[in-house]
Enzyme design. Sequence first.
Site, mmCIF file in Angstrom:
data_model
loop_
_atom_site.group_PDB
_atom_site.id
_atom_site.type_symbol
_atom_site.label_atom_id
_atom_site.label_comp_id
_atom_site.label_asym_id
_atom_site.label_seq_id
_atom_site.Cartn_x
_atom_site.Cartn_y
_atom_site.Cartn_z
ATOM 1 N N SER A 138 -24.448 -7.403 -27.963
ATOM 2 C CA SER A 138 -25.359 -8.375 -28.556
ATOM 3 C C SER A 138 -26.122 -7.704 -29.695
ATOM 4 O O SER A 138 -26.245 -6.469 -29.731
ATOM 5 C CB SER A 138 -26.359 -8.865 -27.492
ATOM 6 O OG SER A 138 -27.431 -9.572 -28.080
ATOM 7 N N TYR A 151 -32.084 -7.106 -20.370
ATOM 8 C CA TYR A 151 -30.905 -7.615 -21.075
ATOM 9 C C TYR A 151 -30.608 -6.773 -22.308
ATOM 10 O O TYR A 151 -29.472 -6.319 -22.507
ATOM 11 C CB TYR A 151 -31.107 -9.072 -21.474
ATOM 12 C CG TYR A 151 -29.923 -9.635 -22.226
ATOM 13 C CD1 TYR A 151 -28.815 -10.118 -21.545
ATOM 14 C CD2 TYR A 151 -29.914 -9.664 -23.623
ATOM 15 C CE1 TYR A 151 -27.719 -10.616 -22.233
ATOM 16 C CE2 TYR A 151 -28.822 -10.162 -24.316
ATOM 17 C CZ TYR A 151 -27.734 -10.628 -23.617
ATOM 18 O OH TYR A 151 -26.648 -11.113 -24.298
#
Length: 263
Positions: A138, A151
Site C-alpha cells: 500500500s 495496517y
Amino acid sequence: MTTALITGASAGIGEAFARELAARQTDLVLVARSQNKLQELASFLKNRYQVEVDIIVQDLTEPNAGETVFQTVQQLGRSIDLLINNAGLGDYGDFAESDRNVQIKMVQLNIAAVVDLTHRFLAGMRDRRTGGVINLSSVAAFQSMPYFSIYAATKAFILSFSEALWAENRSYGVHVLAVCPGPAGIQFFQQAGFPASLVDVVARVNTPVETVVQDALKAFEKREAIVIPGSPINPILATLPRFLPREAVARFWGLVLGARSIP
C-alpha cells in the site's frame, strides 16, 4: 496453462485479479472465508472463460491456515505458477483503545500468512525455474500513519519483504512484485471503521480495482520490483515522506486521520 492462487479472492482487488486472469486463460485457485461468494465467482469464471477454478474456504488468521491451503492445493494436483497474496485487514482508531485481538489478527493476516504461503509455494517455483509472487502492499507502507498504525506497519513489512525477495529470486527465473495502491474501493475503509467523513474523502481519490490489477500485471510482465498504481497522487504520497522529517509526516497524518493535533 498457468495456475494462479489468489487470497482474499471473494471481493475487491482479489476478485478483480481473478476476473482479469481468467480472461487471460489462467486457471485459478481462489481462497477466502466466504464460501457462497467464492462458489458464485468460480461458477461465473468457469462458464465465461472455460478455465479451471477451484476454491478453498479458509480463514487465514487461523492456526495452520497456510498448511491447510498448501495441502489442499497438493490434493487438487495443482502446481501454482503465480501466488497473489491479496488478503488483508485494516482497523481504524487509537491503538491504545483498540481491540487487541483485532490488531493481532491484522498482523497474522497481513504479515504471517503472506510469509507462510510465500515460503511454501516459492520453493516449487525455484525448482521449476519459473513463476512469480505478487504481494499487495500500500502507499501506507511509505510512512507511519497514526490511527491506522498497525495496517501501515504491516504494509511496510510487505514492501521491504517483497523487494528483498525480488532480488533473491531473479537468478531463479522467479519474479516478485510489491503492489502499492492508494485507496481502491471504499468497502475496505468502511469495514475498517473509518468515520464517514474520511470515507467520503477516500471516495473522491479512489482508484478502480480494475486499474490496480491492470497496472500490477503490466509491472509484473516488465519484471519490476514495485508498482504504485492508479492516480498520479499515489506516487507523490509514496515519495514525499522521503524528503520530510519523519515526525512531521506522523503529525500530518495524525491531523488528517485523527482530526486533532498530536501532543
